[in-house]
Design a protein around this motif. Structure first.
Motif, PDB file in Angstrom:
ATOM      1  N   CYS A 200       0.841  -1.201   0.000  1.00 53.10           N
ATOM      2  CA  CYS A 200       0.000   0.000   0.000  1.00 53.10           C
ATOM      3  C   CYS A 200       0.879   1.255   0.000  1.00 53.10           C
ATOM      4  O   CYS A 200       1.600   1.503   0.974  1.00 53.10           O
ATOM      5  CB  CYS A 200      -0.904  -0.005   1.224  1.00 53.10           C
ATOM      6  N   ILE A 203       0.332   4.303   2.752  1.00 56.01           N
ATOM      7  CA  ILE A 203       0.892   4.295   4.107  1.00 56.01           C
ATOM      8  C   ILE A 203       2.176   5.124   4.185  1.00 56.01           C
ATOM      9  O   ILE A 203       2.690   5.387   5.269  1.00 56.01           O
ATOM     10  CB  ILE A 203       1.103   2.846   4.604  1.00 56.01           C
ATOM     11  N   CYS A 217      -2.364   6.731   7.268  1.00 55.47           N
ATOM     12  CA  CYS A 217      -2.621   6.975   5.844  1.00 55.47           C
ATOM     13  C   CYS A 217      -3.684   8.061   5.714  1.00 55.47           C
ATOM     14  O   CYS A 217      -4.431   8.340   6.649  1.00 55.47           O
ATOM     15  CB  CYS A 217      -3.089   5.692   5.155  1.00 55.47           C
ATOM     16  N   PRO A 220      -8.413   6.515   5.040  1.00 58.32           N
ATOM     17  CA  PRO A 220      -9.000   5.274   5.569  1.00 58.32           C
ATOM     18  C   PRO A 220      -8.700   4.994   7.044  1.00 58.32           C
ATOM     19  O   PRO A 220      -9.581   4.563   7.790  1.00 58.32           O
ATOM     20  CB  PRO A 220      -8.395   4.190   4.669  1.00 58.32           C
ATOM     21  N   ILE A 257       2.771  -3.605   5.661  1.00 59.50           N
ATOM     22  CA  ILE A 257       1.614  -3.139   4.858  1.00 59.50           C
ATOM     23  C   ILE A 257       2.128  -2.423   3.612  1.00 59.50           C
ATOM     24  O   ILE A 257       1.600  -2.585   2.515  1.00 59.50           O
ATOM     25  CB  ILE A 257       0.707  -2.211   5.702  1.00 59.50           C
TER      26      ILE A 257
HETATM   27  S1  SF4 Z   1      -6.203   1.400   5.561  1.00 58.23           S
HETATM   28 FE1  SF4 Z   1      -4.547   2.808   4.972  1.00 58.23          FE
HETATM   29  S2  SF4 Z   1      -2.667   1.597   5.287  1.00 58.23           S
HETATM   30 FE2  SF4 Z   1      -4.384   0.145   5.169  1.00 58.23          FE
HETATM   31  S3  SF4 Z   1      -4.521  -0.436   2.982  1.00 58.23           S
HETATM   32 FE3  SF4 Z   1      -5.917   1.312   3.318  1.00 58.23          FE
HETATM   33  S4  SF4 Z   1      -4.717   3.094   2.758  1.00 58.23           S
HETATM   34 FE4  SF4 Z   1      -3.278   1.420   3.124  1.00 58.23          FE
END
Ligand code: SF4
Ligand code: SF4
Length: 339
Positions: A200, A203, A217, A220, A257
């Motif tokens: 991802c 992050i 991030c 989310p 992640i």
């Molecule tokens: S919650 Fe944040 S860290 Fe996790 S996959 Fe989604 S964007 Fe990436």
């Protein structure tokens, strides 16, 4: 150790618009705002962890007079500076005001402008508002991008065709069922099984919010339901931003992640007998973030993940991927900020 691609300052949650899909749950009624003095203190910390700073919201340009000196400060520290706007602050009857503001933020040192716009914005405001911002940014030589989300069944954004005619790219992604979007009808979403994406990129873009909370991030992770989630990096009301970033950039789960991604992490623990009935598994997902949030919300799952990512084989893979990403930063899989 993670080096961030940018650090976000969510300057205010107030926004003239109240988009139904807003992941930050911004609106004219959301009143939280960072003080200029605190933002200035945060900016001093950023160069140790990133070369870029991004002002976001809500609508940061509501506080345009405070943002101008902060842009200058960031530039004096050698940072690249970007800003995300929803263009709800624009008054079409007075286009010279929008042009003047864009010219002055460019003069202050802004490098890039991101206009957040899609069919949900157009429920409140005509696409001409966003176009005025885009064209004003182009006129003064700012790098400009337009980003939005796609509803599965909703109307196409009217702005899309207009952007083609002025040669500006429109970046779209599927809508996530998080923030205000959690209350949208089901037919707005594209559901699927567990998403099989890789690392991802989002992050690498932590965000400081007006209440002092720092999230891993942009967007989310503020939907984390547990205060113990590793996606909540800390709270500047109790700890310095430097100390929060020092810990977060060395957290093996966050690096995992970023490199192998939530799906690979899920695979590492999904057959663990101790997690039967504990590991949250949904029947369907709107995106990888739901899987990521679910796992990080459960302390027993996080403990297992920590144990697995520290095993030598997994740890070596993460290190190899980190080095690969560092040699080719463009290869970081991007989960774009869905603001
Ligand atoms: S919650 Fe944040 S860290 Fe996790 S996959 Fe989604 S964007 Fe990436
Ligand atoms: S999506 Fe952007 S423009 Fe819309 S309410 Fe949220 S912050 Fe404001």
């Amino acid at each position: 150790m993670i080096r961030y691609s940018t650090v976000g300052l969510l300057y205010t949650r107030t926004c003239p618009l109240a988009c139904r899909h807003c992941i930050i749950e911004s609106s004219p009624k959301a009143t939280e705002k960072m003080t200029q003095a605190l933002a200035s203190e945060y900016i001093k910390v950023v160069p140790k962890y990133s070369d870029q700073l991004c002002f976001t919201g809500g609508e940061p340009l509501l506080y345009y007079n405070e943002i101008l000196p902060l842009i200058r400060q960031a530039k004096e520290l050698g940072l690249g500076v970007s800003l995300v706007t929803g263009a709800g602050w624009v008054t079409l009857a007075k286009p010279h005001i929008a042009r003047e503001r864009i010219r002055l933020i460019k003069e202050a040192g802004l490098d890039a402008l991101v206009v957040s716009w899609d069919s949900y914005h157009e429920e409140f405001s005509p696409p001409e508002n966003a176009l005025l911002v885009v064209e004003s940014a182009k006129e003064v030589g700012l790098s400009v991008q337009v980003r939005g989300v796609m509803s599965a069944t909703g109307p196409l954004p009217r702005i899309e065709q207009k952007l083609v005619s002025i040669d500006v790219k429109y970046q779209k992604q599927n809508i996530l069922r998080l923030g205000s979007a959690a209350t949208l009808p089901e037919d707005h979403f594209i559901f699927g099984g567990i998403p099989k994406t890789g690392g991802c990129g989002t992050i690498f873009q932590p965000v400081v919010e007006p209440d002092g909370k720092v999230y891993a991030c942009c967007g989310p992770s503020r939907s984390s339901r547990s205060e113990t989630s590793p996606l909540i990096l800390g709270d500047t009301a109790h700890e310095s931003l430097d100390s929060i970033f020092e810990r977060a950039t060395n957290d093996p789960i966050l690096e995992a992640i970023a490199t192998i991604g939530p799906h690979a992490l899920f695979n590492l623990i999904k057959d663990d007998p101790e997690l039967v009935g504990v590991l949250p598994i949904r029947e369907r997902y709107t995106g990888i973030c739901e899987l990521c949030l679910d796992m990080n919300d459960v302390p027993a799952v996080v403990n297992k993940l920590r144990a697995r990512v520290s095993e030598s084989q997994v740890s070596r893979l993460i290190t190899a991927l980190r080095l690969y990403h560092q040699s080719s930063p463009e290869l970081r899989a991007e989960v774009q900020c869905p603001m």
